[in-house]
Design an enzyme around this catalytic site. Structure first.
Site, PDB file in Angstrom:
ATOM      1  N   ASN A  42       5.374   6.208  -4.876  1.00  0.00           N
ATOM      2  CA  ASN A  42       3.827   6.046  -4.607  1.00  0.00           C
ATOM      3  C   ASN A  42       3.653   7.185  -4.096  1.00  0.00           C
ATOM      4  O   ASN A  42       4.340   8.049  -3.788  1.00  0.00           O
ATOM      5  CB  ASN A  42       3.586   5.361  -2.966  1.00  0.00           C
ATOM      6  N   GLU A  44       0.355   9.204  -2.796  1.00  0.00           N
ATOM      7  CA  GLU A  44      -1.270   9.068  -2.141  1.00  0.00           C
ATOM      8  C   GLU A  44      -2.092  10.279  -1.940  1.00  0.00           C
ATOM      9  O   GLU A  44      -1.425  11.347  -2.907  1.00  0.00           O
ATOM     10  CB  GLU A  44      -0.939   8.672  -0.750  1.00  0.00           C
ATOM     11  N   ASN A  45      -2.771  10.032  -1.656  1.00  0.00           N
ATOM     12  CA  ASN A  45      -4.206  10.831  -1.753  1.00  0.00           C
ATOM     13  C   ASN A  45      -5.141  10.200  -0.752  1.00  0.00           C
ATOM     14  O   ASN A  45      -5.737   9.864   0.302  1.00  0.00           O
ATOM     15  CB  ASN A  45      -5.369  10.644  -3.539  1.00  0.00           C
ATOM     16  N   CYS A  53       0.571   3.031  -7.316  1.00  0.00           N
ATOM     17  CA  CYS A  53       1.953   2.567  -6.251  1.00  0.00           C
ATOM     18  C   CYS A  53       3.201   3.180  -7.110  1.00  0.00           C
ATOM     19  O   CYS A  53       3.422   3.473  -8.889  1.00  0.00           O
ATOM     20  CB  CYS A  53       1.632   0.709  -6.167  1.00  0.00           C
ATOM     21  N   GLU A  55       5.582   1.798  -8.800  1.00  0.00           N
ATOM     22  CA  GLU A  55       5.250   0.617  -9.596  1.00  0.00           C
ATOM     23  C   GLU A  55       4.380   1.130 -11.195  1.00  0.00           C
ATOM     24  O   GLU A  55       4.876   1.445 -12.017  1.00  0.00           O
ATOM     25  CB  GLU A  55       5.597  -0.932  -9.431  1.00  0.00           C
ATOM     26  N   CYS A  89       2.639  -5.435  -4.380  1.00  0.00           N
ATOM     27  CA  CYS A  89       0.799  -5.530  -4.114  1.00  0.00           C
ATOM     28  C   CYS A  89       0.221  -6.870  -5.639  1.00  0.00           C
ATOM     29  O   CYS A  89       1.225  -6.896  -6.800  1.00  0.00           O
ATOM     30  CB  CYS A  89       0.018  -4.866  -4.071  1.00  0.00           C
ATOM     31  N   CYS A  92      -0.200  -4.710  -8.186  1.00  0.00           N
ATOM     32  CA  CYS A  92       1.365  -4.731  -9.196  1.00  0.00           C
ATOM     33  C   CYS A  92       2.135  -5.560 -10.032  1.00  0.00           C
ATOM     34  O   CYS A  92       2.420  -5.414 -10.893  1.00  0.00           O
ATOM     35  CB  CYS A  92       2.032  -3.718  -8.704  1.00  0.00           C
TER      36      CYS A  92
HETATM   37  N1  THU Z   1       2.684   0.277  -2.893  1.00  0.00           N
HETATM   38  C1  THU Z   1       3.312   0.256  -3.713  1.00  0.00           C
HETATM   39  O1  THU Z   1       4.012   1.658  -4.001  1.00  0.00           O
HETATM   40  N2  THU Z   1       3.931  -0.362  -4.542  1.00  0.00           N
HETATM   41  C2  THU Z   1       3.380  -2.097  -4.204  1.00  0.00           C
HETATM   42  O2  THU Z   1       3.510  -2.646  -4.795  1.00  0.00           O
HETATM   43  C3  THU Z   1       3.220  -1.435  -2.531  1.00  0.00           C
HETATM   44  C4  THU Z   1       2.182  -0.270  -1.987  1.00  0.00           C
HETATM   45  C5  THU Z   1       2.446   1.617  -1.721  1.00  0.00           C
HETATM   46  C6  THU Z   1       0.801   1.989  -1.719  1.00  0.00           C
HETATM   47  C7  THU Z   1       0.508   3.039  -0.796  1.00  0.00           C
HETATM   48  O3  THU Z   1       1.106   4.278  -1.073  1.00  0.00           O
HETATM   49  C8  THU Z   1       2.256   2.752   0.398  1.00  0.00           C
HETATM   50  O4  THU Z   1       3.375   1.344  -0.895  1.00  0.00           O
HETATM   51  C9  THU Z   1       1.912   1.628   1.240  1.00  0.00           C
HETATM   52  O5  THU Z   1       0.490   0.308   1.202  1.00  0.00           O
END
Ligand code: THU
Length: 130
Positions: A42, A44-45, A53, A55, A89, A92
């Protein structure tokens, strides 16, 4: 590659996550139809909705490398050193669906530290198709 090795690749990808806002690290590792491995984490920004994410990163890496289908995807997530249950999520699930078939295995860890294998039909029933 064994499931355990693939899960280890997901855990290693998790270590590279850029998640200063949530602190929740996620790594994903895909085996494609040619047996090639593709990983993502993942990212983030500061403008929160722009985060992506693990995935999504692994799927983008697969497509860019010429992979067409997900045979297995392993996902490892959690805060700090600890991994926790981390099923994909909703967005994804749809992303995985695009490159999955009935035999695709989605490997995640549950809260009892056991790895579980799901199908996309388990995670996204009555899914949207074009
Ligand atoms: N996140 C993922 O990378 N994959 C998922 O399927 C669920 C959430 C990340 C997004 C964010 O950077 C962090 O987890 C918290 O939500």
């Amino acid at each position: 590659m064994s499931d355990e090795e693939l899960l280890e690749r997901a855990r290693a990808a998790r270590d590279t996550a850029y998640c200063p806002y949530s602190g929740f690290r996620v790594g994903a590792a895909i085996v494609d139809e040619n047996g090639k491995i593709h990983i993502g984490c993942n990212v983030e920004n500061a403008a929160w909705p722009l985060g992506s994410c693990a995935e999504a990163g692994a799927i983008a890496a697969m497509v860019a490398a010429g992979g067409k289908r997900i045979v297995t995807i392993a996902i490892a997530g959690g805060i700090g050193e600890q991994t926790h249950a981390c099923t994909p999520c909703g967005a994804c699930r749809q992303r995985i669906h695009e490159f999955a078939d009935a035999a695709t295995r989605i490997l995640v860890k549950d809260d009892d530290e056991q790895w579980r294998s799901f199908t996309i039909a388990d995670l996204l029933p009555s899914s949207f198709h074009l």
